[in-house]
Design a protein around this motif. Structure first.
Motif, short mmCIF file in Angstrom:
data_model
loop_
_atom_site.label_atom_id
_atom_site.label_comp_id
_atom_site.label_asym_id
_atom_site.label_seq_id
_atom_site.Cartn_x
_atom_site.Cartn_y
_atom_site.Cartn_z
N ILE A 168 0.82 -1.21 0.00
CA ILE A 168 0.00 0.00 0.00
C ILE A 168 0.86 1.26 0.00
CG2 ILE A 168 -1.58 1.38 1.41
CD1 ILE A 168 -3.00 -1.25 2.14
N GLN A 169 1.74 1.42 0.98
CA GLN A 169 2.48 2.67 1.10
C GLN A 169 3.39 2.96 -0.11
OE1 GLN A 169 1.82 4.98 3.29
NE2 GLN A 169 0.27 3.66 4.21
N PRO A 170 4.17 1.99 -0.60
CA PRO A 170 5.00 2.30 -1.78
C PRO A 170 4.20 2.69 -3.01
CG PRO A 170 5.82 0.35 -0.67
CD PRO A 170 4.49 0.67 -0.04
N SER A 171 2.92 2.29 -3.08
CA SER A 171 2.12 2.66 -4.26
C SER A 171 1.84 4.15 -4.32
CB SER A 171 0.81 1.86 -4.27
OG SER A 171 -0.11 2.32 -3.29
N PHE A 172 2.00 4.85 -3.20
CA PHE A 172 1.88 6.31 -3.19
C PHE A 172 3.14 6.98 -3.73
CE2 PHE A 172 -1.34 5.36 0.05
CZ PHE A 172 -2.32 6.29 -0.24
N GLU A 173 4.27 6.29 -3.60
CA GLU A 173 5.57 6.90 -3.88
C GLU A 173 6.10 6.54 -5.28
OE1 GLU A 173 7.64 5.22 -0.66
OE2 GLU A 173 6.36 6.18 0.85
N GLU A 174 5.86 5.32 -5.70
CA GLU A 174 6.32 4.84 -7.00
C GLU A 174 5.08 4.50 -7.82
OE1 GLU A 174 8.92 1.64 -5.86
OE2 GLU A 174 10.54 3.00 -5.35
N VAL A 175 4.36 5.54 -8.18
CA VAL A 175 3.02 5.36 -8.74
C VAL A 175 3.05 4.62 -10.07
CG1 VAL A 175 0.91 6.52 -9.47
CG2 VAL A 175 2.23 7.42 -7.53
N ASN A 176 3.88 5.10 -10.99
CA ASN A 176 3.90 4.49 -12.32
C ASN A 176 4.38 3.04 -12.27
OD1 ASN A 176 3.58 4.91 -15.28
ND2 ASN A 176 5.75 4.36 -15.27
N GLU A 177 5.38 2.77 -11.44
CA GLU A 177 5.87 1.40 -11.31
C GLU A 177 4.76 0.46 -10.86
OE1 GLU A 177 9.32 -1.14 -8.88
OE2 GLU A 177 9.22 1.04 -8.69
N HIS A 178 3.92 0.95 -9.96
CA HIS A 178 2.82 0.11 -9.49
C HIS A 178 1.70 0.00 -10.52
CE1 HIS A 178 4.93 0.44 -5.68
NE2 HIS A 178 4.13 -0.47 -5.19
N ILE A 179 1.47 1.04 -11.30
CA ILE A 179 0.48 0.95 -12.38
C ILE A 179 0.91 -0.11 -13.39
CG2 ILE A 179 -0.48 2.16 -14.37
CD1 ILE A 179 -0.48 4.71 -12.63
N VAL A 180 2.18 -0.10 -13.75
CA VAL A 180 2.69 -1.08 -14.71
C VAL A 180 2.53 -2.49 -14.17
CG1 VAL A 180 4.76 -1.94 -15.86
CG2 VAL A 180 4.29 0.51 -15.82
N ALA A 181 2.96 -2.71 -12.93
CA ALA A 181 2.95 -4.06 -12.36
C ALA A 181 1.54 -4.56 -12.06
CB ALA A 181 3.80 -4.10 -11.09
N ASN A 182 0.69 -3.68 -11.54
CA ASN A 182 -0.61 -4.12 -11.02
C ASN A 182 -1.76 -3.97 -12.00
OD1 ASN A 182 0.76 -4.63 -8.64
ND2 ASN A 182 0.14 -2.72 -7.67
N LEU A 183 -1.60 -3.08 -12.98
CA LEU A 183 -2.67 -2.90 -13.96
C LEU A 183 -2.24 -3.33 -15.35
CD1 LEU A 183 -5.48 -1.90 -14.75
CD2 LEU A 183 -4.50 0.40 -15.01
N ASN A 184 -1.17 -2.73 -15.87
CA ASN A 184 -0.79 -2.99 -17.26
C ASN A 184 -0.45 -4.46 -17.53
OD1 ASN A 184 -1.07 -0.25 -17.40
ND2 ASN A 184 1.06 0.20 -17.90
N GLU A 185 0.24 -5.09 -16.58
CA GLU A 185 0.59 -6.50 -16.76
C GLU A 185 -0.67 -7.36 -16.81
OE1 GLU A 185 3.92 -8.05 -16.73
OE2 GLU A 185 4.65 -6.03 -17.12
N SER A 186 -1.66 -7.00 -16.01
CA SER A 186 -2.92 -7.74 -16.01
C SER A 186 -3.67 -7.54 -17.33
CB SER A 186 -3.80 -7.29 -14.84
OG SER A 186 -3.15 -7.48 -13.61
N ILE A 187 -3.66 -6.31 -17.82
CA ILE A 187 -4.35 -6.02 -19.07
C ILE A 187 -3.72 -6.80 -20.23
CG2 ILE A 187 -4.90 -4.22 -20.74
CD1 ILE A 187 -6.56 -4.22 -18.12
N HIS A 188 -2.40 -6.97 -20.18
CA HIS A 188 -1.75 -7.76 -21.23
C HIS A 188 -2.30 -9.19 -21.27
CE1 HIS A 188 1.33 -9.17 -23.99
NE2 HIS A 188 1.54 -10.20 -23.17
N VAL A 189 -2.52 -9.77 -20.11
CA VAL A 189 -3.09 -11.12 -20.04
C VAL A 189 -4.48 -11.14 -20.68
CG1 VAL A 189 -3.90 -12.94 -18.49
CG2 VAL A 189 -1.74 -11.78 -18.02
N LEU A 190 -5.29 -10.15 -20.37
CA LEU A 190 -6.64 -10.09 -20.94
C LEU A 190 -6.61 -9.86 -22.45
CD1 LEU A 190 -8.48 -7.98 -18.21
CD2 LEU A 190 -8.41 -10.45 -18.48
N GLU A 191 -5.70 -9.02 -22.90
CA GLU A 191 -5.60 -8.78 -24.34
C GLU A 191 -5.13 -10.02 -25.09
OE1 GLU A 191 -3.07 -5.30 -24.46
OE2 GLU A 191 -4.81 -4.00 -24.82
#
Length: 309
Positions: free
Chosen positions: A81-104
């Motif tokens: 939770i806390q690092p997601s406030f500080e390294e926002v883009n890194e967490h977007i890539v890991a937690n959202l974009n990687e998942s979207i790749h699986v769906l695509e």
């Protein structure tokens, strides 16, 4: 019939315990991927020689095809939770974009294996109702929680157009073997149980954020693994979410006191819920899942045997 499965994030805390469960309780062939950004090869080294397991050091975005798998356990994430406030883009890539790749990939190949998605109770924030069921309002308090919920919503929306077959497991507060990795750059935000046991082992004070009255629903990682398995083998396409917790709560200060008398209090961290407390009736009724491990017994065993960490 399930024969081959993919586990993303297989070298992490939950992923490696799921791997152990699947090796011990199924005859499935298992491919595991992990970029080792937070996981460690030590977590899975005892399975590397198993002929039913193949490990690949890669991210989800490297996947080219899913057609050999009947089920995907998607655990890969930066789960803090806390690092997601500080390294926002890194967490977007890991937690959202990687998942979207699986769906695509599913959409591109027109192939839709069962997807068991590791979501989080963090999406509820501090809930209005406890015990909290799956109909509770979503009140994300952190980018991490929002990213988890985004994936859930993409699954829901895309499944209106494509035959996506998914089950979301909303984990409450996991604990158990391998929950604390001293070499993980996010280890300060690991499971509080793992942190406290590591502090005890090293003769250090247990640090409690705030006044310690915040309450958590702690669920053992072996019970999480079993929930993943039961979600994978559920015979129907149900496209829904389940709370996976123990259905009980402990205050953080009471947990600390069970482990050590050497305690100190530090500043409260924002973005974290005051209470997590799961209503697990839905998982019990539909998946026939029941948690079998209790926190007090686990701590007693760890402390008696000095198997800390």
């Amino acid at each position: 019939m399930i024969k081959r499965v993919l586990v993303t994030g297989v070298a992490g805390f939950i992923g490696s315990n799921l791997l152990d469960f699947l090796i011990d309780n199924t005859d499935w062939e298992i491919t595991g991927i992990d970029n080792l950004s937070t996981g460690t090869i030590d977590n899975i080294k005892h399975n590397l020689e198993n002929e039913r397991f193949i490990f690949k050091k890669e991210s989800c975005s490297s996947l080219q095809s899913l057609k050999s798998f009947q089920c995907i356990f998607h655990l890969a994430a930066l789960p803090r939770i806390q690092p997601s406030f500080e390294e926002v883009n890194e967490h977007i890539v890991a937690n959202l974009n990687e998942s979207i790749h699986v769906l695509e990939l599913m959409i591109k190949e027109n192939y839709f294996p069962r997807l068991v998605y590791s979501s989080s109770s963090a999406i509820y924030g501090t809930p209005e109702t406890t015990p909290t069921n799956e109909e509770e309002s979503i009140k994300c308090l952190s980018p991490y929680a929002f990213q988890k919920y985004e994936v859930e919503k993409y699954l829901e929306l895309l499944s209106t157009r494509y035959p996506i077959d998914y089950i979301n497991l909303r984990y409450f507060n996991p604990y158990g073997p391998r929950s604390f990795n001293p070499n993980n750059k996010f280890n300060a935000y690991s499971s509080v149980i793992g942190i406290f046991l590591d502090k005890k082992k090293n003769g250090q004070p247990l640090q409690i954020t705030g006044d310690g009255t915040q309450r958590r629903d702690f669920v053992h990682v072996a019970d999480l693994a079993n929930a993943n398995y039961l979600a994978a083998i559920y015979p129907e396409r149900i496209n829904t979410s389940f709370n996976i917790g123990h259905g009980s709560t402990f205050s953080i200060v009471s947990v600390a006191q069970m482990i050590s008398s050497n305690i100190e209090f530090i500043a409260k961290r924002e973005g974290e819920a005051e209470i997590t407390f799961s209503n697990i009736n839905k998982a019990e009724k539909i998946l026939k899942w029941v948690p079998t491990y209790g926190l007090v017994d686990y701590l007693r065993k760890c402390l008696d045997c000095e198997e800390l960490g």
